[in-house]
Design an enzyme around this catalytic site. Sequence first.
Site, PDB file in Angstrom:
ATOM      1  CB  VAL A  12     -11.943  -4.335   9.833  1.00 41.08           C
ATOM      2  CG1 VAL A  12     -12.760  -3.552  10.832  1.00 41.08           C
ATOM      3  CG2 VAL A  12     -10.728  -3.566   9.371  1.00 41.08           C
ATOM      4  CG  LEU A  14      -6.079  -8.130   4.361  1.00 39.93           C
ATOM      5  CD1 LEU A  14      -5.445  -9.054   3.342  1.00 39.93           C
ATOM      6  CD2 LEU A  14      -5.277  -6.852   4.462  1.00 39.93           C
ATOM      7  CG  HIS A  15     -12.870  -6.483   5.050  1.00 42.37           C
ATOM      8  ND1 HIS A  15     -13.499  -6.976   3.935  1.00 42.37           N
ATOM      9  CD2 HIS A  15     -12.620  -7.552   5.838  1.00 42.37           C
ATOM     10  CE1 HIS A  15     -13.622  -8.286   4.057  1.00 42.37           C
ATOM     11  NE2 HIS A  15     -13.099  -8.658   5.206  1.00 42.37           N
ATOM     12  CB  ALA A  16     -12.464  -0.414   4.910  1.00 46.39           C
ATOM     13  N   PRO A  18      -7.401  -1.016   5.794  1.00 50.72           N
ATOM     14  CG  PRO A  18      -7.597  -2.396   7.665  1.00 50.72           C
ATOM     15  CD  PRO A  18      -8.369  -1.418   6.828  1.00 50.72           C
TER      16      PRO A  18
END
Length: 88
Positions: A12, A14-16, A18
Amino acid sequence: MPEVRLRVLNKVGLHARPAVLFVKTAKKFSSNISVGKGGSWANAKSIIELLSLDVRCGDEIVVRAEGEDADKALSELKSLIEEKFGEE
């Protein structure tokens, strides 16, 4: 100013989760840390700024740090990315 170039390879980017882990890790250090992608830069200690870079799987980023613990900060952030934030 020390910097590292890294390819983000977790699913994913660098989203949510991470991104939260990245910001938490960056906040442990007194150094000023920034992340760059495609000519745009963000404060690594700001979730909103980091998410605004829209870093996806396969993207290359530059992480820069300036301060007395800059090398340690870069080392930990590099490890976090290389270990795909513990995913997979």
